[in-house]
Design an enzyme around this catalytic site. Structure first.
Site, PDB file in Angstrom:
ATOM      1  N   GLU A 122      -9.907   0.486 -13.449  1.00 52.91           N
ATOM      2  CA  GLU A 122     -10.222  -0.040 -12.107  1.00 52.91           C
ATOM      3  C   GLU A 122     -11.065   0.976 -11.335  1.00 52.91           C
ATOM      4  O   GLU A 122     -12.046   0.614 -10.692  1.00 52.91           O
ATOM      5  CB  GLU A 122      -8.930  -0.304 -11.313  1.00 52.91           C
ATOM      6  CG  GLU A 122      -8.021  -1.339 -11.917  1.00 52.91           C
ATOM      7  CD  GLU A 122      -8.282  -2.762 -11.411  1.00 52.91           C
ATOM      8  OE1 GLU A 122      -9.146  -2.945 -10.537  1.00 52.91           O
ATOM      9  OE2 GLU A 122      -7.613  -3.678 -11.917  1.00 52.91           O
ATOM     10  N   ASP A 139       0.120  -2.699  -9.958  1.00 48.73           N
ATOM     11  CA  ASP A 139      -0.150  -3.946 -10.687  1.00 48.73           C
ATOM     12  C   ASP A 139       0.126  -3.768 -12.177  1.00 48.73           C
ATOM     13  O   ASP A 139       0.739  -4.617 -12.826  1.00 48.73           O
ATOM     14  CB  ASP A 139      -1.612  -4.378 -10.469  1.00 48.73           C
ATOM     15  CG  ASP A 139      -1.960  -4.436  -8.993  1.00 48.73           C
ATOM     16  OD1 ASP A 139      -1.025  -4.505  -8.179  1.00 48.73           O
ATOM     17  OD2 ASP A 139      -3.156  -4.394  -8.653  1.00 48.73           O
ATOM     18  N   HIS A 166       0.830  -1.216   0.000  1.00 49.52           N
ATOM     19  CA  HIS A 166       0.000   0.000   0.000  1.00 49.52           C
ATOM     20  C   HIS A 166       0.865   1.267   0.000  1.00 49.52           C
ATOM     21  O   HIS A 166       0.496   2.278   0.579  1.00 49.52           O
ATOM     22  CB  HIS A 166      -0.972   0.005   1.188  1.00 49.52           C
ATOM     23  CG  HIS A 166      -2.127  -0.955   0.999  1.00 49.52           C
ATOM     24  ND1 HIS A 166      -3.387  -0.533   0.661  1.00 49.52           N
ATOM     25  CD2 HIS A 166      -2.187  -2.302   1.054  1.00 49.52           C
ATOM     26  CE1 HIS A 166      -4.181  -1.604   0.547  1.00 49.52           C
ATOM     27  NE2 HIS A 166      -3.467  -2.684   0.781  1.00 49.52           N
ATOM     28  N   LEU A 187      -2.794 -11.876  -7.233  1.00 47.21           N
ATOM     29  CA  LEU A 187      -1.695 -11.840  -8.206  1.00 47.21           C
ATOM     30  C   LEU A 187      -2.038 -10.962  -9.404  1.00 47.21           C
ATOM     31  O   LEU A 187      -1.396 -11.036 -10.446  1.00 47.21           O
ATOM     32  CB  LEU A 187      -1.361 -13.260  -8.669  1.00 47.21           C
ATOM     33  CG  LEU A 187      -0.840 -14.163  -7.546  1.00 47.21           C
ATOM     34  CD1 LEU A 187      -0.791 -15.604  -7.991  1.00 47.21           C
ATOM     35  CD2 LEU A 187       0.530 -13.716  -7.083  1.00 47.21           C
ATOM     36  N   SER A 188      -3.081 -10.163  -9.257  1.00 45.56           N
ATOM     37  CA  SER A 188      -3.434  -9.152 -10.260  1.00 45.56           C
ATOM     38  C   SER A 188      -3.878  -9.707 -11.607  1.00 45.56           C
ATOM     39  O   SER A 188      -3.389  -9.297 -12.663  1.00 45.56           O
ATOM     40  CB  SER A 188      -2.282  -8.183 -10.488  1.00 45.56           C
ATOM     41  OG  SER A 188      -2.109  -7.431  -9.372  1.00 45.56           O
ATOM     42  N   SER A 189      -4.828 -10.609 -11.558  1.00 42.17           N
ATOM     43  CA  SER A 189      -5.397 -11.092 -12.823  1.00 42.17           C
ATOM     44  C   SER A 189      -6.097  -9.936 -13.547  1.00 42.17           C
ATOM     45  O   SER A 189      -6.094  -9.879 -14.777  1.00 42.17           O
ATOM     46  CB  SER A 189      -6.375 -12.236 -12.575  1.00 42.17           C
ATOM     47  OG  SER A 189      -7.353 -11.838 -11.655  1.00 42.17           O
ATOM     48  N   TYR A 202     -10.379  -1.877   0.608  1.00 43.89           N
ATOM     49  CA  TYR A 202      -9.189  -1.233   0.039  1.00 43.89           C
ATOM     50  C   TYR A 202      -9.395   0.279  -0.026  1.00 43.89           C
ATOM     51  O   TYR A 202      -8.535   1.057   0.386  1.00 43.89           O
ATOM     52  CB  TYR A 202      -8.935  -1.814  -1.360  1.00 43.89           C
ATOM     53  CG  TYR A 202      -7.725  -1.252  -2.055  1.00 43.89           C
ATOM     54  CD1 TYR A 202      -6.507  -1.922  -2.011  1.00 43.89           C
ATOM     55  CD2 TYR A 202      -7.788  -0.049  -2.761  1.00 43.89           C
ATOM     56  CE1 TYR A 202      -5.386  -1.411  -2.650  1.00 43.89           C
ATOM     57  CE2 TYR A 202      -6.686   0.468  -3.396  1.00 43.89           C
ATOM     58  CZ  TYR A 202      -5.487  -0.210  -3.344  1.00 43.89           C
ATOM     59  OH  TYR A 202      -4.387   0.300  -3.976  1.00 43.89           O
TER      60      TYR A 202
HETATM   61  C1  GLA Z   1      -3.489  -3.917  -4.888  1.00 45.80           C
HETATM   62  C2  GLA Z   1      -3.594  -2.622  -5.678  1.00 45.80           C
HETATM   63  C3  GLA Z   1      -2.211  -1.969  -5.834  1.00 45.80           C
HETATM   64  C4  GLA Z   1      -1.503  -1.840  -4.485  1.00 45.80           C
HETATM   65  C5  GLA Z   1      -1.569  -3.141  -3.701  1.00 45.80           C
HETATM   66  C6  GLA Z   1      -1.083  -2.991  -2.280  1.00 45.80           C
HETATM   67  O1  GLA Z   1      -2.753  -4.866  -5.594  1.00 45.80           O
HETATM   68  O2  GLA Z   1      -4.175  -2.852  -6.930  1.00 45.80           O
HETATM   69  O3  GLA Z   1      -2.339  -0.731  -6.481  1.00 45.80           O
HETATM   70  O4  GLA Z   1      -2.013  -0.765  -3.766  1.00 45.80           O
HETATM   71  O5  GLA Z   1      -2.884  -3.675  -3.642  1.00 45.80           O
HETATM   72  O6  GLA Z   1       0.250  -2.639  -2.238  1.00 45.80           O
END
Ligand code: GLA
Length: 391
Positions: free
Chosen positions: A163, A175, A38, A128-130, A224
Site C-alpha cells: 500500500e 486491514d 485511525h 471494507l478493505s478490498s 488519509y
Molecule cells: C484504513 C486503513 C487502516 C486504518 C483505517 C482507519 O482502513 O487502511 O490502516 O488506519 O483506515 O482506522
C-alpha cells in the site's frame, strides 16, 4: 453472490482463459472496523472482524519469467516480467498484487513467473478493505506457490508495504491483520504496538449491517496521509511536553490531552484528540462486551462517529446521515463510519432478529434523502484468510 459461487466462477474463468487449472487458490476476506478509528498507525487498539465477503486468488507457475495477471471481474490482463516488478500508473489493482510479490521476494527466492487471476465480492471503495483482501489472498497464494514461509504479521506487513510503496497510501496494519486473524463468530482486538491480537466474544445477540453509501468524496489516500501526518505532529508535541516517553498518540491519555494541548494549533489538537479518545473507547468497549453490555458498546460506536465528525473531520454528509438515522430507528444499538472515512460504509450494530427490518428502514430513509438507497448487507464475523487449494 455467495463466496462459493465466486470461487466456482473464478475456476471456470481461470481454466477458460489460461487453458489449465490453477495449482494454488487462496481466499482472504475484507474487514469491518467495529471500534477504534485511525488508531492502528498511532500504535493503539482496534476491535475489528473479518467479514463474509472476500477475494479468491488462483495461480500457477509459468514456464519462464513471464507473469500474466488477470482481474477476473473485468477479464483484463496485465503482463510483466518477474524480474521487473514495479508500480504501474494505470489499472491500480495490479499494484496491490505486485507490491505483495515484491515484499515476498525479499523473504525468499522467486525463480519463475506465474499465471494468476483473482475475483471477489467486496464492493470496491466501500471501506471494507478490498485492497487488503487482494494483497492477503495474493500473498498467501504466492507464498504457497513459491514455497516461501512467512508468519501472519510478516505477511500483513508485506501487504502494508505494498500500500505504501506501490499504491501511495500510508495506511496502518488494521486491514491486513483483520483479514488474516478473523475467526468465525468472533471479533478481533489488536494491540498495534505489539501487533498481538486476541478474539473477543461477539455473543449471539450481536449482528452487524454494513451500509454502503456509495459515496467517495476526496482522493481518499491523499486525505488519509494528511490525517496521519497530523497525528504524528501531535505526538511530537506531546513527546516534548509530557514527562513520560511518547512514541505515538497511544502514549497520551485524554486527561493529558486536555491539560497539555496548549501550544498545538487548534486544528491539530482537535485531530489528535480523535485517536486518543478512540483508544480509550476500545479498551472500555472490550470490557463492556465481556460483561454482555451490548447497549453500552453501541453507545461507544455512536460516540466514535461523533468524534470522527467533530474532531477528526473524516466523515461526510452521507455517513452522518446514516448514523443520525440509525440513532432514531428503534432496534439499532450503535452506528459509526468504518475505515479511513470520507465516504464508503457505516457499520451498524443490531440484534439479529431486527436486522432485516432495520436494514429496510435505513435504505428507505437514505433513498428519501439522496434519491437512491444505500446498499445494506448483513455482516457475519467470519474466518480469516486461508489456502483453499494447494500442494
Ligand atoms: C484504513 C486503513 C487502516 C486504518 C483505517 C482507519 O482502513 O487502511 O490502516 O488506519 O483506515 O482506522
Amino acid at each position: 453472490m455467495l463466496n462459493e459461487d465466486i470461487y466456482k466462477e473464478l475456476l471456470t474463468k481461470y481454466t477458460g482463459h489460461f487453458g489449465f487449472e490453477p495449482e494454488v487458490v487462496a481466499y482472504a476476506p475484507g474487514r469491518i472496523e467495529v471500534l477504534g478509528n485511525h488508531t492502528d498507525y498511532n500504535e493503539g487498539y482496534v476491535i475489528s472482524a473479518a467479514i463474509n465477503f472476500g477475494t479468491f486468488f488462483a495461480v500457477r507457475k509459468s514456464a519462464g519469467q513471464g507473469c500474466r495477471l488477470v482481474a477476473g471481474d473485468l477479464m483484463k490482463e496485465v503482463v510483466f516480467d518477474i524480474g521487473r516488478v514495479e508500480p504501474a500508473g494505470s489499472d491500480g489493482w495490479q499494484n496491490y498484487v505486485k507490491g505483495t510479490l515484491a515484499g515476498l521476494a525479499d523473504c525468499g527466492v522467486i525463480e519463475c513467473g506465474f499465471d494468476g487471476m483473482f475475483l471477489g465480492n467486496i464492493p470496491l471503495g466501500s471501506g471494507l478493505s478490498s485492497s487488503a483482501a487482494l494483497e492477503m489472498s495474493a500473498g498467501l497464494a504466492f507464498s504457497r506457490l513459491y514455497g516461501i514461509t512467512v508468519d501472519s504479521v510478516t505477511l500483513a506487513k508485506i501487504g502494508q508495504k505494498a500500500e505504501h510503496d506501490f499504491a501511495g497510501c500510508n495506511c496502518g496494519l488494521l486491514d491486513q491483520i483483520s483479514s488474516l486473524a478473523g475467526e468465525s463468530g468472533k471479533l478481533v482486538k489488536t494491540d498495534f504496538r505489539s501487533v498481538v491480537y486476541e478474539s473477543v466474544p461477539a455473543g449471539g445477540d450481536i449482528c452487524f449491517l454494513m451500509c454502503n453509501t456509495l459515496s467517495k468524496h476526496e482522493l481518499a489516500d491523499g486525505a488519509y496521509n494528511k490525517l496521519r501526518e497530523a497525528c504524528e505532529q501531535c505526538a511530537a508535541h506531546f513527546a516534548k511536553v509530557l514527562r513520560h516517553p511518547v512514541k505515538a498518540l497511544r502514549d497520551v491519555t485524554m486527561a493529558e490531552w486536555a491539560i497539555y494541548r496548549e501550544g498545538l494549533p487548534e486544528e491539530s489538537a482537535r485531530k489528535g484528540a480523535h485517536p486518543i479518545g478512540e483508544n480509550e473507547r476500545v479498551l472500555l468497549g472490550v470490557r463492556l462486551l465481556e460483561t454482555g453490555d451490548v447497549a453500552g458498546f453501541g453507545t461507544l460506536m455512536f460516540d466514535s462517529h461523533a468524534s470522527s465528525r467533530v474532531l477528526f473531520g473524516n466523515s461526510c454528509e452521507e455517513l452522518d446521515f446514516v448514523v443520525a438515522a440509525a440513532g432514531r430507528i428503534p432496534g439499532i444499538l450503535g452506528a459509526r463510519l468504518s475505515g479511513g472515512g470520507f465516504g464508503g460504509s457505516a457499520v451498524v450494530l443490531v440484534h439479529p432478529r431486527d436486522a432485516e427490518t432495520v436494514g429496510r428502514a435505513l435504505e428507505n430513509s437514505f433513498a428519501a434523502r439522496f434519491g437512491h438507497p444505500c446498499e445494506v448487507s448483513v455482516i457475519t464475523p467470519s474466518e480469516g484468510a486461508h489456502i483453499v487449494v494447494g500442494p
